[in-house]
Design a protein around this motif. Structure first.
Motif, mmCIF file in Angstrom:
data_model
loop_
_atom_site.group_PDB
_atom_site.id
_atom_site.type_symbol
_atom_site.label_atom_id
_atom_site.label_comp_id
_atom_site.label_asym_id
_atom_site.label_seq_id
_atom_site.Cartn_x
_atom_site.Cartn_y
_atom_site.Cartn_z
ATOM 1 N N MET A 1 18.770 21.196 66.553
ATOM 2 C CA MET A 1 18.566 22.264 65.590
ATOM 3 C C MET A 1 19.637 22.166 64.502
ATOM 4 O O MET A 1 20.822 22.040 64.805
ATOM 5 C CB MET A 1 18.649 23.612 66.296
ATOM 6 N N THR A 2 19.214 22.230 63.267
ATOM 7 C CA THR A 2 20.138 22.266 62.134
ATOM 8 C C THR A 2 20.075 23.665 61.545
ATOM 9 O O THR A 2 18.987 24.176 61.272
ATOM 10 C CB THR A 2 19.731 21.236 61.064
ATOM 11 N N ARG A 3 21.229 24.278 61.365
ATOM 12 C CA ARG A 3 21.272 25.642 60.832
ATOM 13 C C ARG A 3 22.011 25.664 59.507
ATOM 14 O O ARG A 3 23.139 25.181 59.409
ATOM 15 C CB ARG A 3 21.947 26.586 61.821
ATOM 16 N N PHE A 4 21.351 26.248 58.511
ATOM 17 C CA PHE A 4 21.958 26.450 57.202
ATOM 18 C C PHE A 4 22.318 27.924 57.084
ATOM 19 O O PHE A 4 21.443 28.793 57.127
ATOM 20 C CB PHE A 4 20.984 26.062 56.091
ATOM 21 N N TRP A 5 23.595 28.193 56.944
ATOM 22 C CA TRP A 5 24.120 29.546 56.808
ATOM 23 C C TRP A 5 24.293 29.820 55.321
ATOM 24 O O TRP A 5 25.321 29.474 54.728
ATOM 25 C CB TRP A 5 25.450 29.670 57.548
ATOM 26 N N TRP A 6 23.268 30.395 54.706
ATOM 27 C CA TRP A 6 23.303 30.695 53.278
ATOM 28 C C TRP A 6 24.112 31.962 53.052
ATOM 29 O O TRP A 6 23.822 33.006 53.645
ATOM 30 C CB TRP A 6 21.890 30.901 52.745
ATOM 31 N N VAL A 7 25.120 31.888 52.195
ATOM 32 C CA VAL A 7 25.952 33.030 51.839
ATOM 33 C C VAL A 7 25.780 33.268 50.342
ATOM 34 O O VAL A 7 25.945 32.346 49.539
ATOM 35 C CB VAL A 7 27.433 32.760 52.159
ATOM 36 N N ARG A 8 25.449 34.499 49.981
ATOM 37 C CA ARG A 8 25.413 34.822 48.552
ATOM 38 C C ARG A 8 26.846 35.105 48.102
ATOM 39 O O ARG A 8 27.605 35.780 48.792
ATOM 40 C CB ARG A 8 24.521 36.026 48.277
ATOM 41 N N HIS A 9 27.197 34.577 46.967
ATOM 42 C CA HIS A 9 28.549 34.718 46.409
ATOM 43 C C HIS A 9 28.979 36.177 46.297
ATOM 44 O O HIS A 9 28.170 37.098 46.399
ATOM 45 C CB HIS A 9 28.614 34.055 45.033
ATOM 46 N N GLY A 10 30.255 36.399 46.026
ATOM 47 C CA GLY A 10 30.796 37.739 45.829
ATOM 48 C C GLY A 10 30.210 38.414 44.610
ATOM 49 O O GLY A 10 29.627 37.760 43.733
ATOM 50 N N PRO A 11 30.353 39.741 44.503
ATOM 51 C CA PRO A 11 29.757 40.490 43.396
ATOM 52 C C PRO A 11 30.354 40.097 42.043
ATOM 53 O O PRO A 11 31.539 39.745 41.958
ATOM 54 C CB PRO A 11 30.081 41.948 43.733
ATOM 55 N N THR A 12 29.529 40.179 41.014
ATOM 56 C CA THR A 12 29.994 39.854 39.659
ATOM 57 C C THR A 12 30.086 41.098 38.777
ATOM 58 O O THR A 12 30.727 41.050 37.746
ATOM 59 C CB THR A 12 29.047 38.869 38.958
ATOM 60 N N ASP A 137 25.646 22.650 61.902
ATOM 61 C CA ASP A 137 25.661 23.824 61.045
ATOM 62 C C ASP A 137 26.250 23.440 59.697
ATOM 63 O O ASP A 137 27.118 22.560 59.612
ATOM 64 C CB ASP A 137 26.523 24.936 61.663
ATOM 65 N N LEU A 138 25.802 24.129 58.656
ATOM 66 C CA LEU A 138 26.319 23.923 57.310
ATOM 67 C C LEU A 138 26.310 25.267 56.593
ATOM 68 O O LEU A 138 25.312 25.998 56.645
ATOM 69 C CB LEU A 138 25.450 22.911 56.557
ATOM 70 N N ILE A 139 27.409 25.611 55.960
ATOM 71 C CA ILE A 139 27.516 26.857 55.205
ATOM 72 C C ILE A 139 27.291 26.531 53.733
ATOM 73 O O ILE A 139 27.990 25.690 53.173
ATOM 74 C CB ILE A 139 28.904 27.507 55.408
ATOM 75 N N LEU A 140 26.304 27.191 53.123
ATOM 76 C CA LEU A 140 25.984 26.978 51.719
ATOM 77 C C LEU A 140 26.226 28.277 50.960
ATOM 78 O O LEU A 140 25.586 29.286 51.254
ATOM 79 C CB LEU A 140 24.518 26.559 51.555
ATOM 80 N N VAL A 172 24.648 36.977 54.729
ATOM 81 C CA VAL A 172 24.267 35.712 55.348
ATOM 82 C C VAL A 172 22.763 35.713 55.607
ATOM 83 O O VAL A 172 22.220 36.672 56.158
ATOM 84 C CB VAL A 172 25.001 35.496 56.694
ATOM 85 N N THR A 173 22.129 34.632 55.209
ATOM 86 C CA THR A 173 20.734 34.362 55.569
ATOM 87 C C THR A 173 20.741 33.012 56.269
ATOM 88 O O THR A 173 21.128 32.005 55.673
ATOM 89 C CB THR A 173 19.839 34.338 54.312
ATOM 90 N N ARG A 174 20.375 33.003 57.539
ATOM 91 C CA ARG A 174 20.448 31.770 58.333
ATOM 92 C C ARG A 174 19.053 31.189 58.528
ATOM 93 O O ARG A 174 18.175 31.831 59.094
ATOM 94 C CB ARG A 174 21.109 32.024 59.684
ATOM 95 N N LEU A 175 18.886 29.959 58.063
ATOM 96 C CA LEU A 175 17.621 29.247 58.193
ATOM 97 C C LEU A 175 17.854 28.021 59.066
ATOM 98 O O LEU A 175 18.848 27.308 58.898
ATOM 99 C CB LEU A 175 17.106 28.818 56.813
ATOM 100 N N ALA A 176 16.956 27.790 59.998
ATOM 101 C CA ALA A 176 17.109 26.685 60.946
ATOM 102 C C ALA A 176 15.943 25.719 60.831
ATOM 103 O O ALA A 176 14.802 26.131 60.570
ATOM 104 C CB ALA A 176 17.192 27.234 62.372
#
Length: 191
Positions: A1-12, A137-140, A172-176
């Protein structure tokens, strides 16, 4: 299983279209960043090359491998609309701006890109990362639109359905990927 941990950047704190325009993130909420970092796996971190994503990735990276930033993970490209308020865009491009939100698949702002073009750009990079980080795992660290393109891909959503999802800053939105297809395990989780 490969998991991509998508993180949205900090507020602008921007109130206008913010696509490829390079604006900083407010990373002053140290406790929130610490909670987010603690919730993420010990995994390589990669980000969009826009400063709001890159700086967020740097804040999360201590103790983790930091991969080079990539322009392919940028936000949707709003072209001539970037930096303008929604009302100004509606006044200058009434038909196109309405079609862009109501039928966004192939409609693009002047000198920008459509949803479909953005999806191809981002998905190509995700596919390359999947090939080089299989079974890990990879954090994007990326942007609202970039994350939505991949959530739509994982869930088989059309663009209208994708835009119904909320993706908060520093969530965090995690897609596998199991080798045959995608699964959305977590959507818009704020630790």
């Amino acid at each position: 299983m490969t998991r991509f941990w998508w993180v949205r950047h900090g507020p602008t704190h921007e109130t206008a279209f913010t696509g490829w325009r390079d604006v900083p993130a407010d990373l002053s909420d140290t406790p929130r960043l610490q909670r987010l970092a603690a919730a993420l796996p010990h995994a390589p971190v990669i980000a969009s090359d826009l400063i709001r994503a890159s700086a967020t990735a740097d804040a999360l990276a201590p103790g983790r491998p930091r991969l080079p930033d990539t322009p392919a993970l940028r936000e949707l490209h709003f072209g001539d609309w970037d930096g303008k308020h929604w009302s100004e865009v509606a006044a200058t491009h009434p038909d196109l701006s309405r079609r862009y939100w109501e039928e966004p698949s192939d409609h693009a702002p002047p000198n920008g890109e459509s949803w479909n073009q953005a999806t191809i750009r981002i998905s190509s990079t995700v596919d390359e990362l999947l090939a080089t980080h299989r079974n890990s795992d990879l954090i994007l660290v990326a942007h609202f639109g970039a994350i939505l393109t991949q959530l739509a891909r994982a869930r088989g959503f059309d663009v209208a359905r994708a835009f119904q999802h909320k993706i908060d800053t520093l969530s965090v939105t995690r897609l596998a990927h199991d080798g045959t297809g995608w699964t959305a395990e977590v959507i818009n989780h704020s630790p």
